[in-house]
Design a protein around this motif. Sequence first.
Motif, PDB file in Angstrom:
ATOM      1  N   VAL A  72      74.514  18.666  17.734  1.00  0.00           N
ATOM      2  CA  VAL A  72      73.560  19.460  17.065  1.00  0.00           C
ATOM      3  C   VAL A  72      74.220  20.579  16.633  1.00  0.00           C
ATOM      4  O   VAL A  72      73.751  21.042  15.530  1.00  0.00           O
ATOM      5  CB  VAL A  72      72.519  19.514  18.127  1.00  0.00           C
ATOM      6  N   ALA A  73      74.752  21.370  17.215  1.00  0.00           N
ATOM      7  CA  ALA A  73      75.553  22.633  16.763  1.00  0.00           C
ATOM      8  C   ALA A  73      76.319  22.448  15.565  1.00  0.00           C
ATOM      9  O   ALA A  73      76.165  23.474  14.610  1.00  0.00           O
ATOM     10  CB  ALA A  73      76.268  23.269  17.942  1.00  0.00           C
ATOM     11  N   GLU A  74      77.453  21.471  15.594  1.00  0.00           N
ATOM     12  CA  GLU A  74      78.249  21.189  14.550  1.00  0.00           C
ATOM     13  C   GLU A  74      77.278  20.843  13.289  1.00  0.00           C
ATOM     14  O   GLU A  74      77.550  21.321  12.127  1.00  0.00           O
ATOM     15  CB  GLU A  74      79.082  20.049  14.871  1.00  0.00           C
ATOM     16  N   THR A  75      76.361  19.841  13.412  1.00  0.00           N
ATOM     17  CA  THR A  75      75.683  19.529  12.179  1.00  0.00           C
ATOM     18  C   THR A  75      74.800  20.565  11.539  1.00  0.00           C
ATOM     19  O   THR A  75      74.895  20.968  10.327  1.00  0.00           O
ATOM     20  CB  THR A  75      74.571  18.255  12.768  1.00  0.00           C
TER      21      THR A  75
ATOM     22  N   LEU B  34      69.505  16.396  16.227  1.00  0.00           N
ATOM     23  CA  LEU B  34      70.396  15.885  15.337  1.00  0.00           C
ATOM     24  C   LEU B  34      69.811  15.154  14.178  1.00  0.00           C
ATOM     25  O   LEU B  34      70.480  15.589  13.011  1.00  0.00           O
ATOM     26  CB  LEU B  34      71.291  14.904  16.348  1.00  0.00           C
ATOM     27  N   LYS B  35      68.869  14.444  14.317  1.00  0.00           N
ATOM     28  CA  LYS B  35      68.340  13.601  13.375  1.00  0.00           C
ATOM     29  C   LYS B  35      67.854  14.656  12.034  1.00  0.00           C
ATOM     30  O   LYS B  35      68.081  14.447  11.170  1.00  0.00           O
ATOM     31  CB  LYS B  35      67.218  12.538  13.762  1.00  0.00           C
ATOM     32  N   ASN B  36      67.092  15.607  12.500  1.00  0.00           N
ATOM     33  CA  ASN B  36      66.581  16.580  11.627  1.00  0.00           C
ATOM     34  C   ASN B  36      67.526  17.315  10.867  1.00  0.00           C
ATOM     35  O   ASN B  36      67.450  17.687   9.782  1.00  0.00           O
ATOM     36  CB  ASN B  36      65.564  17.553  12.399  1.00  0.00           C
ATOM     37  N   ALA B  37      68.642  17.596  11.522  1.00  0.00           N
ATOM     38  CA  ALA B  37      69.758  18.426  10.943  1.00  0.00           C
ATOM     39  C   ALA B  37      70.419  17.488  10.107  1.00  0.00           C
ATOM     40  O   ALA B  37      70.859  17.893   8.964  1.00  0.00           O
ATOM     41  CB  ALA B  37      70.950  18.902  11.844  1.00  0.00           C
ATOM     42  N   ARG B  38      70.735  16.214  10.308  1.00  0.00           N
ATOM     43  CA  ARG B  38      71.337  15.353   9.356  1.00  0.00           C
ATOM     44  C   ARG B  38      70.474  15.059   8.176  1.00  0.00           C
ATOM     45  O   ARG B  38      71.048  15.134   7.128  1.00  0.00           O
ATOM     46  CB  ARG B  38      71.624  13.910  10.251  1.00  0.00           C
ATOM     47  N   ALA B  39      69.019  14.959   8.127  1.00  0.00           N
ATOM     48  CA  ALA B  39      68.291  14.921   7.167  1.00  0.00           C
ATOM     49  C   ALA B  39      68.500  16.199   6.169  1.00  0.00           C
ATOM     50  O   ALA B  39      68.427  16.119   4.966  1.00  0.00           O
ATOM     51  CB  ALA B  39      66.947  14.601   7.631  1.00  0.00           C
TER      52      ALA B  39
ATOM     53  N   GLY C 102      75.825   5.952  15.767  1.00  0.00           N
ATOM     54  CA  GLY C 102      75.683   6.968  16.512  1.00  0.00           C
ATOM     55  C   GLY C 102      74.492   6.825  17.343  1.00  0.00           C
ATOM     56  O   GLY C 102      74.200   6.992  18.614  1.00  0.00           O
ATOM     57  N   ASP C 103      73.457   6.553  16.671  1.00  0.00           N
ATOM     58  CA  ASP C 103      72.096   6.429  17.543  1.00  0.00           C
ATOM     59  C   ASP C 103      72.194   5.152  18.549  1.00  0.00           C
ATOM     60  O   ASP C 103      71.497   5.401  19.411  1.00  0.00           O
ATOM     61  CB  ASP C 103      70.921   6.134  16.314  1.00  0.00           C
ATOM     62  N   ALA C 104      72.723   4.173  18.091  1.00  0.00           N
ATOM     63  CA  ALA C 104      72.748   3.004  18.962  1.00  0.00           C
ATOM     64  C   ALA C 104      73.781   3.366  20.212  1.00  0.00           C
ATOM     65  O   ALA C 104      73.259   2.954  21.034  1.00  0.00           O
ATOM     66  CB  ALA C 104      73.566   1.785  18.356  1.00  0.00           C
ATOM     67  N   THR C 105      74.787   4.298  20.005  1.00  0.00           N
ATOM     68  CA  THR C 105      75.495   4.720  21.323  1.00  0.00           C
ATOM     69  C   THR C 105      74.345   5.652  22.023  1.00  0.00           C
ATOM     70  O   THR C 105      74.442   5.383  23.299  1.00  0.00           O
ATOM     71  CB  THR C 105      76.861   5.643  20.781  1.00  0.00           C
ATOM     72  N   ILE C 106      73.761   6.429  21.396  1.00  0.00           N
ATOM     73  CA  ILE C 106      72.603   7.614  22.322  1.00  0.00           C
ATOM     74  C   ILE C 106      71.915   6.658  22.972  1.00  0.00           C
ATOM     75  O   ILE C 106      71.476   6.798  24.109  1.00  0.00           O
ATOM     76  CB  ILE C 106      72.043   8.397  21.349  1.00  0.00           C
TER      77      ILE C 106
ATOM     78  N   LYS D 294      67.630  13.765  26.438  1.00  0.00           N
ATOM     79  CA  LYS D 294      68.346  13.129  25.496  1.00  0.00           C
ATOM     80  C   LYS D 294      67.351  12.780  24.163  1.00  0.00           C
ATOM     81  O   LYS D 294      68.075  12.833  23.189  1.00  0.00           O
ATOM     82  CB  LYS D 294      68.607  11.735  25.967  1.00  0.00           C
ATOM     83  N   ALA D 295      66.276  12.396  24.315  1.00  0.00           N
ATOM     84  CA  ALA D 295      65.314  12.019  23.084  1.00  0.00           C
ATOM     85  C   ALA D 295      65.190  13.409  22.207  1.00  0.00           C
ATOM     86  O   ALA D 295      65.288  13.516  21.066  1.00  0.00           O
ATOM     87  CB  ALA D 295      64.073  11.763  23.426  1.00  0.00           C
ATOM     88  N   HIS D 296      65.256  14.531  23.055  1.00  0.00           N
ATOM     89  CA  HIS D 296      64.977  15.959  22.462  1.00  0.00           C
ATOM     90  C   HIS D 296      66.094  16.345  21.563  1.00  0.00           C
ATOM     91  O   HIS D 296      66.203  16.594  20.435  1.00  0.00           O
ATOM     92  CB  HIS D 296      64.613  16.973  23.364  1.00  0.00           C
ATOM     93  N   LEU D 297      67.315  16.022  21.954  1.00  0.00           N
ATOM     94  CA  LEU D 297      68.615  16.344  21.437  1.00  0.00           C
ATOM     95  C   LEU D 297      68.797  15.585  20.216  1.00  0.00           C
ATOM     96  O   LEU D 297      69.139  15.702  19.177  1.00  0.00           O
ATOM     97  CB  LEU D 297      69.753  16.300  22.212  1.00  0.00           C
ATOM     98  N   LYS D 298      68.689  14.270  20.361  1.00  0.00           N
ATOM     99  CA  LYS D 298      68.548  13.276  19.277  1.00  0.00           C
ATOM    100  C   LYS D 298      67.719  13.532  17.978  1.00  0.00           C
ATOM    101  O   LYS D 298      68.072  13.297  17.026  1.00  0.00           O
ATOM    102  CB  LYS D 298      68.121  11.692  20.003  1.00  0.00           C
TER     103      LYS D 298
END
Length: 192
Positions: free
Chosen positions: A137-140, A12-17, A104-108, A5-9
């Motif tokens: 992660v794929a979509e972003t 996702l964070k890196n892709a958003r940035a 979203g991060d709060a949900t995660i 979960k932390a790895h995927l988060k």
Amino acid sequence: MTDTKAHLKRYLKNARAAVLWKLEGLGEYDLRRPLTPTGTNLLGLVKHLACVDADYLGRVFGRPFPEQHPWFAEDAEDNADMWATPEESTEFITDLYRRVWEHGDATIDALDIDDTGVVPWWGDAEVTLGEILVHLVAETNRHAGHADIVRESIDGAAGLSAKNSNLPGDDADWWAAYRGKVEQAAREAAGE
């Protein structure tokens, strides 16, 4: 053992940035102008991703994003989330995206990777948080790739981030020679 979960988060964070980085230094016109036949534009990609994150890490897990916007509505105009109106400032769209991240991060953080939710637009499919994180992660990253190409077509800026271009060479002459080599190979393959 890696915390999946932390790895995927983190991915996702890196892709958003990366998506937001593609907006840096551009004026309003360049952020908004359509650069493909289907109207792809940088600020529209951010607006769209805000909707995607809000739905997948909100509605799907019974934790709806608290803000309502017309393009979030079921009866919204097609592609209303893919472009910014003149009244929607860049700051408004990017701040919205950041608020959606926090939600979203709060949900995660609140859920286990195997906790389930329901995706109404997938025929009420039951999914796990892990499946949704992989999807996001794929979509972003898919849209980050769109942003890469759109940004490069605006001013030639390319790369992974401000600190890491992830590209060989940064000399204009090197890139011109490289592009010429690729063009020549294409012509030869086509029999020209």
